[in-house]
Motif scaffolding. Structure first.
Motif, PDB file in Angstrom:
ATOM      1  N   GLN A 156      36.557  -0.904 -33.055  1.00  0.00           N
ATOM      2  CA  GLN A 156      35.305  -1.217 -32.360  1.00  0.00           C
ATOM      3  C   GLN A 156      34.159  -0.333 -32.862  1.00  0.00           C
ATOM      4  O   GLN A 156      33.053  -0.816 -33.092  1.00  0.00           O
ATOM      5  CB  GLN A 156      35.477  -1.045 -30.839  1.00  0.00           C
ATOM      6  N   GLN A 157      34.429   0.946 -33.057  1.00  0.00           N
ATOM      7  CA  GLN A 157      33.406   1.844 -33.566  1.00  0.00           C
ATOM      8  C   GLN A 157      33.023   1.474 -34.994  1.00  0.00           C
ATOM      9  O   GLN A 157      31.852   1.519 -35.365  1.00  0.00           O
ATOM     10  CB  GLN A 157      33.853   3.306 -33.504  1.00  0.00           C
ATOM     11  N   LEU A 158      34.014   1.111 -35.813  1.00  0.00           N
ATOM     12  CA  LEU A 158      33.728   0.692 -37.180  1.00  0.00           C
ATOM     13  C   LEU A 158      32.861  -0.554 -37.183  1.00  0.00           C
ATOM     14  O   LEU A 158      31.894  -0.650 -37.952  1.00  0.00           O
ATOM     15  CB  LEU A 158      35.031   0.435 -37.952  1.00  0.00           C
ATOM     16  N   LEU A 159      33.170  -1.501 -36.313  1.00  0.00           N
ATOM     17  CA  LEU A 159      32.360  -2.727 -36.245  1.00  0.00           C
ATOM     18  C   LEU A 159      30.937  -2.433 -35.777  1.00  0.00           C
ATOM     19  O   LEU A 159      29.985  -3.059 -36.249  1.00  0.00           O
ATOM     20  CB  LEU A 159      33.031  -3.752 -35.335  1.00  0.00           C
ATOM     21  N   GLN A 160      30.780  -1.472 -34.891  1.00  0.00           N
ATOM     22  CA  GLN A 160      29.433  -1.096 -34.455  1.00  0.00           C
ATOM     23  C   GLN A 160      28.645  -0.488 -35.608  1.00  0.00           C
ATOM     24  O   GLN A 160      27.466  -0.786 -35.797  1.00  0.00           O
ATOM     25  CB  GLN A 160      29.500  -0.122 -33.280  1.00  0.00           C
ATOM     26  N   VAL A 161      29.295   0.354 -36.401  1.00  0.00           N
ATOM     27  CA  VAL A 161      28.634   0.956 -37.558  1.00  0.00           C
ATOM     28  C   VAL A 161      28.285  -0.126 -38.576  1.00  0.00           C
ATOM     29  O   VAL A 161      27.177  -0.153 -39.127  1.00  0.00           O
ATOM     30  CB  VAL A 161      29.525   2.042 -38.194  1.00  0.00           C
ATOM     31  N   LEU A 162      29.223  -1.019 -38.818  1.00  0.00           N
ATOM     32  CA  LEU A 162      28.957  -2.098 -39.779  1.00  0.00           C
ATOM     33  C   LEU A 162      27.848  -3.021 -39.298  1.00  0.00           C
ATOM     34  O   LEU A 162      27.049  -3.510 -40.090  1.00  0.00           O
ATOM     35  CB  LEU A 162      30.238  -2.898 -40.044  1.00  0.00           C
ATOM     36  N   GLU A 163      27.784  -3.247 -37.994  1.00  0.00           N
ATOM     37  CA  GLU A 163      26.725  -4.099 -37.443  1.00  0.00           C
ATOM     38  C   GLU A 163      25.349  -3.474 -37.673  1.00  0.00           C
ATOM     39  O   GLU A 163      24.376  -4.171 -37.959  1.00  0.00           O
ATOM     40  CB  GLU A 163      26.955  -4.328 -35.955  1.00  0.00           C
ATOM     41  N   PRO A 217      23.478  -6.359 -43.326  1.00  0.00           N
ATOM     42  CA  PRO A 217      22.526  -7.418 -42.944  1.00  0.00           C
ATOM     43  C   PRO A 217      23.186  -8.347 -41.915  1.00  0.00           C
ATOM     44  O   PRO A 217      24.414  -8.547 -41.945  1.00  0.00           O
ATOM     45  CB  PRO A 217      22.264  -8.158 -44.257  1.00  0.00           C
ATOM     46  N   PRO A 218      22.395  -8.929 -41.018  1.00  0.00           N
ATOM     47  CA  PRO A 218      22.977  -9.750 -39.935  1.00  0.00           C
ATOM     48  C   PRO A 218      23.848 -10.902 -40.431  1.00  0.00           C
ATOM     49  O   PRO A 218      24.910 -11.159 -39.855  1.00  0.00           O
ATOM     50  CB  PRO A 218      21.752 -10.283 -39.186  1.00  0.00           C
ATOM     51  N   GLN A 219      23.430 -11.593 -41.504  1.00  0.00           N
ATOM     52  CA  GLN A 219      24.223 -12.729 -41.977  1.00  0.00           C
ATOM     53  C   GLN A 219      25.561 -12.265 -42.557  1.00  0.00           C
ATOM     54  O   GLN A 219      26.579 -12.938 -42.404  1.00  0.00           O
ATOM     55  CB  GLN A 219      23.454 -13.596 -42.981  1.00  0.00           C
ATOM     56  N   LEU A 221      46.887  -5.798 -32.962  1.00  0.00           N
ATOM     57  CA  LEU A 221      45.872  -6.647 -33.553  1.00  0.00           C
ATOM     58  C   LEU A 221      45.495  -7.742 -32.573  1.00  0.00           C
ATOM     59  O   LEU A 221      46.085  -8.814 -32.557  1.00  0.00           O
ATOM     60  CB  LEU A 221      46.367  -7.265 -34.869  1.00  0.00           C
ATOM     61  N   ALA A 222      44.548  -7.456 -31.745  1.00  0.00           N
ATOM     62  CA  ALA A 222      44.080  -8.440 -30.801  1.00  0.00           C
ATOM     63  C   ALA A 222      42.723  -8.947 -31.261  1.00  0.00           C
ATOM     64  O   ALA A 222      41.958  -8.230 -31.874  1.00  0.00           O
ATOM     65  CB  ALA A 222      43.949  -7.822 -29.408  1.00  0.00           C
ATOM     66  N   GLU A 223      42.464 -10.199 -30.947  1.00  0.00           N
ATOM     67  CA  GLU A 223      41.165 -10.740 -31.334  1.00  0.00           C
ATOM     68  C   GLU A 223      40.157 -10.295 -30.270  1.00  0.00           C
ATOM     69  O   GLU A 223      40.006 -10.906 -29.229  1.00  0.00           O
ATOM     70  CB  GLU A 223      41.232 -12.262 -31.412  1.00  0.00           C
ATOM     71  N   ASP A 224      39.508  -9.189 -30.559  1.00  0.00           N
ATOM     72  CA  ASP A 224      38.539  -8.627 -29.629  1.00  0.00           C
ATOM     73  C   ASP A 224      37.277  -9.465 -29.612  1.00  0.00           C
ATOM     74  O   ASP A 224      36.931 -10.110 -30.591  1.00  0.00           O
ATOM     75  CB  ASP A 224      38.191  -7.192 -30.028  1.00  0.00           C
ATOM     76  N   ASP A 225      36.587  -9.407 -28.499  1.00  0.00           N
ATOM     77  CA  ASP A 225      35.319 -10.106 -28.386  1.00  0.00           C
ATOM     78  C   ASP A 225      34.259  -9.254 -29.070  1.00  0.00           C
ATOM     79  O   ASP A 225      33.814  -8.264 -28.537  1.00  0.00           O
ATOM     80  CB  ASP A 225      34.974 -10.322 -26.923  1.00  0.00           C
ATOM     81  N   VAL A 226      33.902  -9.627 -30.288  1.00  0.00           N
ATOM     82  CA  VAL A 226      32.956  -8.869 -31.070  1.00  0.00           C
ATOM     83  C   VAL A 226      31.637  -9.609 -31.098  1.00  0.00           C
ATOM     84  O   VAL A 226      31.535 -10.675 -31.691  1.00  0.00           O
ATOM     85  CB  VAL A 226      33.469  -8.650 -32.522  1.00  0.00           C
ATOM     86  N   GLU A 227      30.653  -9.098 -30.443  1.00  0.00           N
ATOM     87  CA  GLU A 227      29.327  -9.706 -30.466  1.00  0.00           C
ATOM     88  C   GLU A 227      28.264  -8.684 -30.424  1.00  0.00           C
ATOM     89  O   GLU A 227      28.346  -7.627 -30.027  1.00  0.00           O
ATOM     90  CB  GLU A 227      29.168 -10.689 -29.300  1.00  0.00           C
TER      91      GLU A 227
END
Length: 173
Positions: free
Chosen positions: A113-120, A124-126, A167-173
C-alpha cells in the motif's frame, strides 16, 4: 556576355552530372535489391529470421523467473531489479514494459500500500492507472506460482516454509 553564357553552360553541366550520378545510384540499388531477392536462400533466411525474432519476442513476454521465496535476500534483489527496470523503461518511453516490471515488484513488497502511494505520487496518472489495472492479473499469476512453489516438499524435514505472502486484491484508488 560570354561569361554569362559559359556560366549557364557550366551550371547545366553540373546539374546533368548530378542527375546522372543519382540515376546511376538508383539503378544500382534496384539491381542489387533484385539480385538479393532472387537469391535461392533469400526466402529461407527471411523465414528463419522471422521465426527467430518471433520466438524471442514470445519468450520475453511472461517469462519472469521468480526468486526462491524462502531466500529473503533473493526476493529483495528481485524486487529492486524490477523497480529499477520499470523506472529505466519508463524513462525510455516504453510504458507497457515499465508497467509490467513495476507490477511484478508490487506483490513482493513488504508494504504494497505504501509503495502504491509512492508510485501514485511519482508516476503520471495514466501510467499509474495502467499499473492498477495490471495488478489483479499479476496477483493471480503470482498466487498460482507461489501456491505451486509452496506445495513442493522442502529438502530439509525441519525447515520452515519461510515467509508467506498474502496476495489480496486490495481496493487501490
Amino acid at each position: 556576355m560570354s561569361s554569362v553564357v559559359s556560366n549557364l553552360y557550366s551550371n547545366s553541366i553540373v546539374k546533368y552530372a548530378v542527375a546522372g550520378a543519382g540515376l546511376c545510384f538508383l539503378g544500382y540499388c534496384i539491381y542489387f535489391d533484385n539480385k538479393r531477392r532472387n537469391h535461392p536462400d533469400f526466402k529461407k533466411k527471411l523465414k528463419e529470421r522471422r521465426k527467430k525474432s518471433n520466438s524471442t519476442k514470445s519468450s520475453k513476454t511472461g517469462s519472469i523467473q521468480l526468486p526462491d521465496l524462502q531466500n529473503q535476500e533473493a526476493v529483495q534483489k528481485f524486487f529492486f531489479e524490477q523497480v529499477q527496470l520499470g523506472e529505466e523503461l519508463l524513462a525510455a518511453g516504453d510504458v507497457e514494459n515499465a508497467v509490467e516490471h513495476l507490477s511484478n515488484a508490487v506483490p513482493l513488497c513488504g508494504q504494497p500500500q505504501q509503495l502504491l502511494q509512492v508510485l501514485e505520487q511519482t508516476l503520471p496518472p495514466q501510467v499509474f492507472q495502467l499499473l492498477v489495472q495490471k495488478l489483479p492479473e499479476v496477483n493471480k499469476r503470482y498466487a498460482s506460482m507461489f501456491a505451486s512453489s509452496m506445495a513442493m516438499p522442502s529438502a530439509a524435514p525441519g525447515a520452515s516454509k519461510g515467509p508467506t505472502l498474502t496476495l489480496a486484491e486490495d481496493d487501490v484508488e
